[in-house]
Design a protein around this motif. Structure first.
Motif, PDB file in Angstrom:
ATOM      1  N   LEU A 195      -1.862   3.620   9.038  1.00 35.02           N
ATOM      2  CA  LEU A 195      -1.193   4.817   8.514  1.00 35.02           C
ATOM      3  C   LEU A 195      -2.223   5.940   8.358  1.00 35.02           C
ATOM      4  O   LEU A 195      -2.541   6.398   7.258  1.00 35.02           O
ATOM      5  CB  LEU A 195      -0.525   4.500   7.178  1.00 35.02           C
ATOM      6  CG  LEU A 195       0.501   3.357   7.216  1.00 35.02           C
ATOM      7  CD1 LEU A 195       0.967   2.987   5.808  1.00 35.02           C
ATOM      8  CD2 LEU A 195       1.701   3.757   8.072  1.00 35.02           C
ATOM      9  N   MET A 196      -2.732   6.389   9.497  1.00 29.19           N
ATOM     10  CA  MET A 196      -3.852   7.336   9.492  1.00 29.19           C
ATOM     11  C   MET A 196      -3.454   8.719   8.963  1.00 29.19           C
ATOM     12  O   MET A 196      -4.235   9.375   8.287  1.00 29.19           O
ATOM     13  CB  MET A 196      -4.417   7.476  10.906  1.00 29.19           C
ATOM     14  CG  MET A 196      -4.914   6.159  11.509  1.00 29.19           C
ATOM     15  SD  MET A 196      -6.175   5.364  10.477  1.00 29.19           S
ATOM     16  CE  MET A 196      -7.489   6.559  10.575  1.00 29.19           C
ATOM     17  N   ASP A 197      -2.221   9.148   9.280  1.00 26.31           N
ATOM     18  CA  ASP A 197      -1.797  10.477   8.822  1.00 26.31           C
ATOM     19  C   ASP A 197      -1.791  10.557   7.293  1.00 26.31           C
ATOM     20  O   ASP A 197      -2.274  11.531   6.695  1.00 26.31           O
ATOM     21  CB  ASP A 197      -0.395  10.795   9.361  1.00 26.31           C
ATOM     22  CG  ASP A 197      -0.402  11.023  10.865  1.00 26.31           C
ATOM     23  OD1 ASP A 197      -1.497  11.252  11.417  1.00 26.31           O
ATOM     24  OD2 ASP A 197       0.683  10.944  11.479  1.00 26.31           O
TER      25      ASP A 197
ATOM     26  N   ARG B  60      -6.830   0.888   2.589  1.00 21.22           N
ATOM     27  CA  ARG B  60      -5.681   0.058   2.927  1.00 21.22           C
ATOM     28  C   ARG B  60      -4.732   0.788   3.887  1.00 21.22           C
ATOM     29  O   ARG B  60      -4.132   0.168   4.774  1.00 21.22           O
ATOM     30  CB  ARG B  60      -4.936  -0.339   1.660  1.00 21.22           C
ATOM     31  CG  ARG B  60      -5.712  -1.284   0.753  1.00 21.22           C
ATOM     32  CD  ARG B  60      -6.050  -2.601   1.463  1.00 21.22           C
ATOM     33  NE  ARG B  60      -6.853  -3.466   0.646  1.00 21.22           N
ATOM     34  CZ  ARG B  60      -6.357  -4.381  -0.190  1.00 21.22           C
ATOM     35  NH1 ARG B  60      -5.046  -4.525  -0.300  1.00 21.22           N
ATOM     36  NH2 ARG B  60      -7.169  -5.136  -0.901  1.00 21.22           N
ATOM     37  N   LEU B  61      -4.585   2.109   3.700  1.00 26.73           N
ATOM     38  CA  LEU B  61      -3.755   2.891   4.617  1.00 26.73           C
ATOM     39  C   LEU B  61      -4.320   2.843   6.026  1.00 26.73           C
ATOM     40  O   LEU B  61      -3.582   2.689   7.016  1.00 26.73           O
ATOM     41  CB  LEU B  61      -3.652   4.341   4.142  1.00 26.73           C
ATOM     42  CG  LEU B  61      -2.777   4.610   2.901  1.00 26.73           C
ATOM     43  CD1 LEU B  61      -2.951   6.045   2.432  1.00 26.73           C
ATOM     44  CD2 LEU B  61      -1.300   4.328   3.193  1.00 26.73           C
TER      45      LEU B  61
ATOM     46  N   VAL C  99       0.814  -1.211   0.000  1.00 35.22           N
ATOM     47  CA  VAL C  99       0.000   0.000   0.000  1.00 35.22           C
ATOM     48  C   VAL C  99       0.853   1.270   0.000  1.00 35.22           C
ATOM     49  O   VAL C  99       0.450   2.301  -0.545  1.00 35.22           O
ATOM     50  CB  VAL C  99      -0.969  -0.010   1.214  1.00 35.22           C
ATOM     51  CG1 VAL C  99      -0.218   0.070   2.530  1.00 35.22           C
ATOM     52  CG2 VAL C  99      -1.964   1.137   1.108  1.00 35.22           C
ATOM     53  N   VAL C 100       2.048   1.207   0.604  1.00 33.92           N
ATOM     54  CA  VAL C 100       2.917   2.389   0.622  1.00 33.92           C
ATOM     55  C   VAL C 100       3.343   2.757  -0.796  1.00 33.92           C
ATOM     56  O   VAL C 100       3.349   3.932  -1.174  1.00 33.92           O
ATOM     57  CB  VAL C 100       4.156   2.132   1.515  1.00 33.92           C
ATOM     58  CG1 VAL C 100       5.119   3.324   1.424  1.00 33.92           C
ATOM     59  CG2 VAL C 100       3.730   1.913   2.959  1.00 33.92           C
ATOM     60  N   CYS C 101       3.680   1.739  -1.596  1.00 40.04           N
ATOM     61  CA  CYS C 101       4.051   1.989  -3.000  1.00 40.04           C
ATOM     62  C   CYS C 101       2.851   2.533  -3.777  1.00 40.04           C
ATOM     63  O   CYS C 101       2.995   3.449  -4.611  1.00 40.04           O
ATOM     64  CB  CYS C 101       4.553   0.704  -3.638  1.00 40.04           C
ATOM     65  SG  CYS C 101       6.127   0.120  -2.980  1.00 40.04           S
ATOM     66  N   ALA C 102       1.672   1.957  -3.497  1.00 41.94           N
ATOM     67  CA  ALA C 102       0.456   2.423  -4.170  1.00 41.94           C
ATOM     68  C   ALA C 102       0.185   3.879  -3.821  1.00 41.94           C
ATOM     69  O   ALA C 102      -0.160   4.698  -4.697  1.00 41.94           O
ATOM     70  CB  ALA C 102      -0.733   1.554  -3.764  1.00 41.94           C
TER      71      ALA C 102
END
Length: 416
Positions: free
Chosen positions: A404-406, A398-399, A370-373
């Protein structure tokens, strides 16, 4: 005429009427106004937005002059009325033309029709006007039919347009081949490509002395492909050969697209070989269609090799070429190879578009990266590319799932 032109320069700042100026200018030289003088006056009234004065000048021309009024004067006034939205005034003037010692013809009828066809609502008046014009002895010419057919095609009334073409043929009117092409293009635009018998329609037009050209066949082929009727495209190509019309690379590309859509891959191979044997040079669109066919057969390696061949033959791959191959690799689960092509695009100076980003963002979501997305989504936004809202929502979800709320909040703010 020189005195008249000079006098009309200052008329907008005086209380003297245009008609009075006209008569005075010629009276001073002991002669009567000419048709050219009246035409100049009408043009002056149009340029100075004094349309209300046209009526008085027309009345004087009708009742006081003796010369035969040229038809061109009425054409100008009809156009002036039409441009100002005075449709009824334009119609009334056309039917009063005989009062001005002038015989109306298709010349002024066409001018009136050009005014009427600008708005769909005015077309309802056309049949009655044509009937009255016929009673006045006005004969419809090919140019008249062309105006009507073009208007009907523009609003999608292709059945009526077709009937008019058949009427022209029955009445022995010579039909401009471009009119047939206009009609055929309109039919393909407005009819249902999945079921309309376009081949039968063309055969019907043939009976009205229509001989399809390369462009016409191309339009028909594209119509069939859009409707998912690839097998019929091949029969159209065969008909072209019977008519001794050689398909160009555009035709072959459309045919390839049709047979590949029908998953007739062996036929696609034969067609590609055929166009090469004919000496045709595939362009990037042809290659893209063929590469897409290879990928649909899961022959991604063949597609990549074909892209390399393109470059050697001087046809540079474009963003569509890369999108086809990257998507095929993603579907095959080869994300590593897809990333390689992604980087290769930048190296080769090919700009990624929204679809390219969508393919890769979805790929990263599928493998839970998800970070790459998220990174690609941000990159797309910075490039002002339009990304599917549903895709952005997937990334946000997905975040949140990853805590990864921020990043999720920032992404939501960016979307708003």
């Amino acid at each position: 005429m020189e005195d008249l032109k000079h006098s009309l320069i200052t008329i907008s700042t005086s209380n003297i009427s245009v008609l009075q100026t006209l008569l005075t200018s010629f009276h001073l030289h002991n002669c009567s106004p000419t048709p050219q003088a009246y035409r100049f006056v009408f043009k002056t009234l149009t340029k100075t937005s004094q349309l209300n004065n046209i009526t008085s000048v027309l009345n004087h021309l009708e009742t006081s002059e003796k010369f035969d009024t040229p038809e061109s004067i009425f054409k100008d006034v009809i156009f002036t009325y039409g441009s100002s939205g005075k449709i009824q005034e334009a119609i009334n003037l056309f039917f009063k033309i005989p009062n001005f010692r002038c015989v109306p013809s298709a010349y002024t009828l066409n001018a009136l029709l050009l005014v009427l066809v600008r708005k769909r609502s005015n077309l309802e008046m056309v049949p009655e006007i044509l009937l009255k014009a016929s009673r006045m002895g006005v004969r419809l010419e090919e140019s008249t039919f062309r105006i009507l057919i073009d208007a009907l095609c523009r609003i999608g009334e292709v059945d009526y347009a077709t009937e008019l073409v058949k009427y022209m043929s029955d009445d022995c009117v010579i039909v401009d081949p471009r009119l047939y092409s206009r009609l055929l293009s309109s039919v393909c635009k407005h009819k249902d490509s999945s079921c309309f018998d376009i081949v039968g329609y063309v055969e019907g037009l043939r009976k009205t002395r229509f001989s399809p050209g390369l462009r016409d066949y191309t339009v028909v082929m594209r119509f069939l492909v859009e409707g998912g009727r690839g097998k019929e495209v091949v029969s159209v190509r065969n008909q072209m050969k019977c008519d001794r019309i050689e398909p160009d690379i555009v035709c072959y590309t459309i045919i390839l697209q049709g047979v590949i859509a029908d998953e007739d891959y062996s036929k696609a191979e034969k067609l590609f070989d055929e166009l090469l044997l004919l000496g045709l040079t595939p362009d990037v669109y042809t290659y893209n269609v063929y590469i897409n066919g290879l990928c649909k057969q899961n022959d991604i390696e063949g597609g990549i090799k074909m892209m390399s061949s393109m470059e050697k033959l001087g046809s540079e791959p474009n963003v569509v070429t890369y999108n086809i191959l990257i998507k095929a690799l993603v579907i095959a689960g080869d994300l590593t190879r897809a990333k390689t092509l992604w980087k290769e695009m930048e190296t080769n100076g090919v700009d990624r578009n929204s679809h390219t980003y969508d393919i890769m963002i979805n790929a990263f979501i599928e493998v839970d990266e998800v970070v790459c997305a998220h990174g690609l989504l941000e990159e797309a936004f910075k490039r002002n590319l339009v990304v599917k809202s549903s895709r952005a929502e997937q990334v946000i979800c997905r975040l949140c799932e990853k805590g990864l709320m921020d990043q999720a909040v920032e992404l939501i703010a960016h979307l708003n």
